[in-house]
Motif scaffolding. Structure first.
Motif: not given
Ligand code: SF4
Length: 532
Positions: A485-514
């Motif tokens: 629970w702590q990891e999902v809700v409270h922890e800050s994640w590394q930028a290299s982490r594969v996100l549950p929505w990585t396969h769904l492309e939004g308007p900006l790339s991961q690089e731009q968001l980083i």
């Protein structure tokens, strides 16, 4: 059947829901009925499609109640040839549909203007095919996500490695669709039973160019678009005002419309003297005497502005381009324009926040009260919740936010400033829904029917971690237990982490968001250093 996961009064006040309903209702080949949690149109004898429009994370689990009520199998893979295709759309599902993905056959990512007709047309074309082939045909269309053709892959320790297509011909990623027409949406239903009775809503802008680092309404819907004044807004307003005298101008930042002052000027005509005008969101720096005057003359009692924080440092960090003087000017214009109240929105738990920043918010409110006698001040405060496709998607919920909500109440309430805090406990569940992957689905299935009890969520999550949700976990593929629970809700994640929505492309790339994420945190360090 088109469902909304709340009562009629709320659902019918959702412009998104209204637009989807009218798009379907105006087609000759679709007979659409509406369904809300408290009422609905008479159901079909046989239903081919069941749609859900979702704009708030905490409403998501209501889908399961509605499916059960309609006797539709909860899990996509359990539905048979004759069962309806269950589809969903709206900002929450576009951002991260994964926790609810196993319950949907189809998720529409992005603006519905083109996507919804494309979806229905394709379904009509392939309606003679077997169910799986119908879904396969849909999965090849840009913006249409069919979760059953994607599977998460995990490391031995449960780390998400990828969400990948499970067969050839399905694209590796699904891209959110963007409407680029010159006019946006407006109400198609005006009713006294809406949460805002008899209101005609007109969408003035979509997205927001300000790019506050936490803001899904801006980042997920980029680029910023505005409805043309002559061809879009004026005809839409005139159409509505022929049947009602209550008008709502909607959008994440309405006053950013490039011709907003012309629109105000037009609404200032004598023939509109009897209308009641409300504006959903006003960028603080754009408040001026003309705006507050016309709002007051057109029946508004108060003005709402989002300041996020009283701390200049935090506002700079989140990219809120707003200085203290502009907040004081907005309050003064509200008072001088004849409005009786000013509602301010703020947040606690923003990244890098310290107790001193909360003190700055309290001090700002107290100073506003002192300099604007007679103006009723209200502060709505929420806890920062990370949202997918924003630069702060890697930041966790700060557990200190709960204490800071209380700290604000202690400082403001005795001084006569009304505080409206959002529940910290529910912000945590919101974060859970916003940041989880498909391993949350059995938890959602387990809490259905009692999803409004906070304790039930924690208990169900614990059971899922212990592998004890076998009765509700009916996913097609066995998945490992969810992360802590702590990891999902409270922890800050590394930028290299594969996100549950990585396969769904939004308007900006991961690089731009980083890059925006780094800019925010560096900005914070820069301002702090400059103050020392
Ligand atoms: S100004 Fe408001 S709508 Fe625009 S990005 Fe900032 S928070 Fe979002």
């Amino acid at each position: 059947m088109l469902a909304f996961p709340s009562a009629y009064s709320v659902g019918i006040t959702s412009l998104g829901y209204q637009v989807v309903w009218s798009t379907l209702a105006t087609r000759q080949d679709v007979d659409v009925r509406r369904l809300f949690t408290d009422q609905g149109d008479p159901p079909h004898r046989k239903c081919d499609l069941f749609g859900l429009s979702l704009s708030w994370e905490l409403d998501g689990p209501v889908l399961l109640d509605l499916l059960e009520q309609q006797r539709i199998a909860l899990w996509s893979h359990q539905r048979g040839e004759d069962d309806p295709i269950v589809f969903g759309g709206g900002p929450v599902l576009t951002a991260n549909p994964e926790p609810l993905a196993p319950f949907f056959d189809v998720v529409l990512l992005g603006d519905g203007e083109d996507l919804l007709p494309t979806f229905i047309n394709k379904l009509q074309q392939v309606r003679q095919l077997a169910r799986v082939d119908r879904l396969r045909a849909l999965a090849k269309i840009p913006g249409i996500y069919v979760p059953r053709f994607f599977a998460p892959r995990y490391d031995k320790d449960g780390t998400l490695l990828a969400v990948e297509p499970i067969e050839a011909g399905i694209p590796n990623a699904v891209t959110k669709q963007t409407w680029r027409g010159t006019s946006l949406s407006h109400s198609t239903v005006i009713t006294p039973d809406a949460a805002w009775p008899d209101i005609h809503m007109v969408e003035v802008v979509r997205s927001c160019p300000e790019l506050c680092r936490f803001c899904m309404a801006s980042y997920l819907t980029l680029p910023f678009r505005s409805s043309s004044l002559e061809d879009g807004l004026i005809p839409a307003v005139e159409k509505g005002l022929s049947v009602t005298r209550r008008l709502g101008l909607l959008g994440p930042s309405v006053t950013q419309h490039p011709q907003f002052s012309e629109l105000l000027h037009w609404l200032n005509q004598d023939c509109f003297d009897d209308i009641r005008l409300s504006v959903s969101s006003v960028r603080t720096a754009t408040v001026n005497p003309e705006l507050t005057n016309i709002l007051s003359r057109r029946g508004s009692k108060s003005l709402t502005i989002a300041i996020e924080s009283g701390s200049e440092r935090l506002r700079a960090m989140v990219n809120k381009k707003l200085i203290q003087e502009e907040i004081f000017a907005a309050a003064r214009y509200a008072r001088e324009g004849g409005l009786s109240g000013l509602k301010l929105y703020g947040m606690v738990g923003l990244p890098t926040e310290e107790d001193i920043d909360i003190d700055a918010t309290a001090e700002l409110l107290l100073e506003l009260k002192k300099t604007n006698p007679g103006l009723r001040l209200t502060l709505g405060v929420s806890t920062f919740v990370p949202k997918a496709h924003t630069p702060f998607q890697w930041q966790g919920v700060n557990p200190k936010a709960e204490k800071r909500l209380k700290q604000l109440a202690k400082q403001l309430k005795p001084k006569g400033i009304e505080l409206r805090p959002e529940s910290f406990g529910w912000s945590v569940i919101q974060a859970l829904l916003s940041r989880s992957d498909r391993r949350l689905a059995p938890v959602i299935a387990s809490v259905r029917g009692s999803q409004n009890k906070l304790g039930g969520w924690k208990k169900a999550y614990r059971s899922a971690r212990e592998g004890d949700l076998s009765t509700t976990n009916e996913q097609a593929l066995p998945l490992p237990p969810p992360p802590a629970w702590q990891e999902v809700v409270h922890e800050s994640w590394q930028a290299s982490r594969v996100l549950p929505w990585t396969h769904l492309e939004g308007p900006l790339s991961q690089e731009q968001l980083i890059q925006h994420h780094h800019q925010a945190l560096n900005q914070s360090v820069g301002v702090a250093a400059a103050k020392r």
